[in-house]
Write an enzyme that holds these catalytic residues in place. Structure first.
Site, mmCIF file in Angstrom:
data_model
loop_
_atom_site.group_PDB
_atom_site.id
_atom_site.type_symbol
_atom_site.label_atom_id
_atom_site.label_comp_id
_atom_site.label_asym_id
_atom_site.label_seq_id
_atom_site.Cartn_x
_atom_site.Cartn_y
_atom_site.Cartn_z
ATOM 1 N N LYS A 93 0.646 -1.157 -0.254
ATOM 2 C CA LYS A 93 0.080 -0.202 0.108
ATOM 3 C C LYS A 93 0.714 1.760 -0.065
ATOM 4 C CE LYS A 93 -3.319 -1.125 -0.292
ATOM 5 N NZ LYS A 93 -3.389 -2.002 -1.766
ATOM 6 N N SER A 94 2.105 0.776 0.032
ATOM 7 C CA SER A 94 2.760 2.042 -0.618
ATOM 8 C C SER A 94 3.150 2.826 -1.754
ATOM 9 C CB SER A 94 4.245 1.866 0.016
ATOM 10 O OG SER A 94 4.654 0.709 -1.163
ATOM 11 N N GLY A 95 1.971 2.798 -2.811
ATOM 12 C CA GLY A 95 1.978 3.312 -4.586
ATOM 13 C C GLY A 95 2.791 2.001 -5.063
ATOM 14 N N HIS A 158 7.815 -8.842 -2.131
ATOM 15 C CA HIS A 158 7.726 -7.730 -1.018
ATOM 16 C C HIS A 158 8.705 -7.731 0.224
ATOM 17 C CE1 HIS A 158 3.800 -5.166 -1.679
ATOM 18 N NE2 HIS A 158 2.732 -5.455 -2.024
ATOM 19 N N TYR A 246 7.077 7.138 -1.138
ATOM 20 C CA TYR A 246 5.651 8.263 -2.057
ATOM 21 C C TYR A 246 5.093 9.350 -2.437
ATOM 22 C CZ TYR A 246 0.447 7.563 -3.303
ATOM 23 O OH TYR A 246 -1.243 7.923 -3.648
ATOM 24 N N GLY A 314 -5.256 8.308 -3.430
ATOM 25 C CA GLY A 314 -3.957 8.137 -4.411
ATOM 26 C C GLY A 314 -3.738 10.040 -4.353
HETATM 27 P P1 A3P Z 1 -4.129 5.624 -1.147
HETATM 28 O O1 A3P Z 1 -5.734 4.160 -0.692
HETATM 29 O O2 A3P Z 1 -4.013 6.110 0.040
HETATM 30 O O3 A3P Z 1 -5.605 5.823 -2.184
HETATM 31 P P2 A3P Z 1 -0.440 -0.303 -3.481
HETATM 32 O O4 A3P Z 1 -0.024 0.393 -5.317
HETATM 33 O O5 A3P Z 1 1.204 -0.612 -3.214
HETATM 34 O O6 A3P Z 1 -1.503 -1.464 -3.701
HETATM 35 O O7 A3P Z 1 -1.409 0.660 -2.788
HETATM 36 C C1 A3P Z 1 -2.118 1.719 -3.211
HETATM 37 C C2 A3P Z 1 -2.038 3.530 -3.194
HETATM 38 O O8 A3P Z 1 -1.567 3.645 -4.037
HETATM 39 C C3 A3P Z 1 -3.193 3.289 -2.682
HETATM 40 O O9 A3P Z 1 -3.279 4.644 -1.903
HETATM 41 C C4 A3P Z 1 -3.913 3.750 -4.158
HETATM 42 O O10 A3P Z 1 -4.542 5.053 -4.269
HETATM 43 C C5 A3P Z 1 -2.787 4.547 -4.440
HETATM 44 N N1 A3P Z 1 -2.367 4.863 -6.030
HETATM 45 C C6 A3P Z 1 -2.429 3.729 -7.054
HETATM 46 N N2 A3P Z 1 -2.224 4.128 -8.044
HETATM 47 C C7 A3P Z 1 -1.694 5.841 -7.346
HETATM 48 C C8 A3P Z 1 -1.039 6.354 -8.634
HETATM 49 N N3 A3P Z 1 -0.886 6.090 -10.110
HETATM 50 N N4 A3P Z 1 -0.389 7.539 -8.347
HETATM 51 C C9 A3P Z 1 -0.718 7.619 -6.700
HETATM 52 N N5 A3P Z 1 -0.703 6.533 -6.363
HETATM 53 C C10 A3P Z 1 -1.301 5.367 -6.461
#
Ligand code: A3P
Length: 346
Positions: A93-95, A158, A246, A314
Site C-alpha cells: 500500500k505504498s504505491g 514484498h 511515495y 492516491g
Molecule cells: P490510497 O489508499 O491512499 O488511495 P499499492 O499499489 O502499494 O497497493 O498502494 C495502493 C495505494 O496507492 C492506494 O493509496 C492507491 O490509491 C495509490 N495509488 C494507486 N495508483 C496510484 C497512482 N497511479 N498514483 C498515485 N497513487 C496511486
C-alpha cells in the site's frame, strides 16, 4: 533499449488479464495446497489472524501468509539474479501499482512510447506486467517463466531485505524500494483489507487494525523493520538500493523519474526530455489515468483480486481524516523511536 518484460504480454488468444501468472490459483486454494515442508515450518511459528484472508505467521522476524512463506523459500532457493535485473520492492500500500507502471513504462519506452494508443498499460493492470517473486515461486512452471524472461528483467517482491535471495544481494542487480509515511500507509492498508476480505470475515475495525499495525503485525510487517532494512542498506550501498518515498514521487514526479531512470541505468536523453517523454510517462501512470482505465476498474487479477482494489484516493495526508490526534501521535512516536536514530524522517 531492450523491451523488458514485453513477452509477458498476452498473446492474441489469451484473455487480456492472464498474461503474467496465469497458473496462480485463488488465495484459498493456495493456502490449502501448501507443501508438507512449509506446513512443518509454520506449525511451530507464532500465528495471528490475518488482515485479508488466511493467517499471518511470524517467520524470521516478519509476518506473512503461509503460501507466501513457501514462495519466499522457493525464491531464496532457486532464483539466480542477473546483473541487469531490476527488483522493485515495496511495503504493501505504498504505491506499488504506481511504481510498477512507471518502471515498466520507463524500461519499455523504445518499443512502447508512453503516448502511444496501444501502450500495454492501457489494457493490462500494472500487476500483470511484473512477476511477483514469492507468488511465482510456488511451482516449477512459473519459476521457469521467470528464468526464461529476456533481460533486463523487471521483477517485484514484498520481502524484507534480510529475506532476499543471496544472488540478489551479491549480484549487481538494482533494488528500487518504495515506502510511504506510516500513517497514510496504515489507512490505505486498512481500507484495502476491508475491500478484499471475504464477507464471512466481517469488517476489520480501525481500532483492531491500528493495534495490529502498531504491534508490527501487518502483512510483511513489522512495517518499521521492513522499511528500516532497506533504508540502512541504501545508506551503505546507494548504487545498489534506491530508497523512494511515495510523498516525494507525488511532489516531484518528473525529477523523481529522472533520478530513477538514471539509477536503473536507463537515463533519459536530452532529446527524450525535450520531446516530453518523461511528462508522457508521468501522465500515463497518473492516478487519474490508470484508475479510470477499464482494465483497472473492472479487471480481475490472479488470486481472485479485483484490480480496482488497488486504487482509492492516491493522496498524501489522508490519514488525518481517519485517525484521532492521539493515534496520529502514537504512530509518529513509534516512527521517531524506530527511524529517528537512523536519520529517516517522513
Ligand atoms: P490510497 O489508499 O491512499 O488511495 P499499492 O499499489 O502499494 O497497493 O498502494 C495502493 C495505494 O496507492 C492506494 O493509496 C492507491 O490509491 C495509490 N495509488 C494507486 N495508483 C496510484 C497512482 N497511479 N498514483 C498515485 N497513487 C496511486
Amino acid at each position: 533499449m531492450a523491451a523488458a518484460n514485453h513477452h509477458l504480454l498476452p498473446h492474441d488468444d489469451q484473455p487480456s488479464n492472464s498474461s503474467c501468472e496465469p497458473l496462480l490459483p485463488k488465495f484459498i486454494e493456495v493456502e490449502e495446497n501448501i507443501s508438507q515442508e512449509c506446513r512443518d515450518i509454520i506449525s511451530g511459528l507464532p500465528r495471528e489472524e490475518g488482515w485479508f484472508q488466511n493467517s499471518l505467521y511470524q517467520f524470521k522476524g516478519f509476518w506473512d501468509q503461509a503460501w507466501l512463506i513457501q514462495g519466499a523459500l522457493g525464491f531464496q532457493k532457486h532464483f539466480e539474479a542477473r546483473d541487469d535485473d531490476i527488483l522493485l520492492v515495496t511495503t504493501p500500500k505504498s504505491g506499488t501499482t504506481w511504481l510498477k507502471a512507471i518502471l515498466y513504462a520507463t524500461l519499455n519506452r523504445s518499443n512502447f512510447p508512453p503516448n502511444s494508443h496501444n501502450h500495454p498499460l492501457l489494457t493490462n493492470s500494472p500487476h500483470m506486467l511484473l512477476p511477483f517473486m514469492e507468488g511465482s515461486h510456488q511451482d516449477n512452471i512459473s519459476r521457469d517463466r521467470i528464468d526464461g524472461m529476456a533481460s533486463p528483467r523487471l521483477l517485484f517482491t514484498h520481502l524484507p531485505y534480510s529475506s532476499l535471495p543471496e544472488s540478489v544481494k551479491h549480484s549487481s542487480c538494482k533494488i528500487v524500494f518504495l515506502c510511504r509515511n506510516p500513517k497514510d500507509n496504515f489507512v490505505s492498508l486498512w481500507h484495502f483489507a476491508n475491500k478484499i476480505r471475504p464477507k464471512t470475515w466481517g469488517t476489520l475495525s480501525l481500532e483492531e487494525a491500528f493495534d495490529k499495525f502498531c504491534r508490527g503485525v501487518s502483512p510483511h510487517g513489522p512495517f518499521w523493520d521492513h522499511v528500516l532494512g532497506y533504508w540502512l542498506e541504501s545508506l551503505k550501498r546507494s548504487e545498489k538500493v534506491k530508497f523512494l518515498k511515495y510523498e516525494d514521487l507525488k511532489d516531484q514526479p518528473v525529477a523523481s523519474l529522472k533520478t530513477l531512470a538514471h539509477f536503473i541505468g536507463h537515463s533519459f536523453s536530452q532529446e527524450e526530455e525535450a520531446n516530453g517523454v518523461i511528462d508522457n510517462i508521468v501522465s500515463l501512470c497518473s492516478f487519474e489515468n490508470l484508475s479510470n482505465l477499464k482494465v483497472n476498474k473492472d479487471g480481475e487479477l490472479p488470486f481472485g483480486m479485483a484490480a480496482g482494489a488497488y486504487f482509492r484516493q492516491g493522496q498524501v495526508g489522508d490519514s488525518v481524516n481517519y485517525l484521532s490526534s492521539e493515534s496520529l501521535e502514537k504512530i509518529d512516536s513509534i516512527a521517531e523511536q524506530k527511524f529517528g536514530p537512523h536519520g529517516l524522517k517522513f
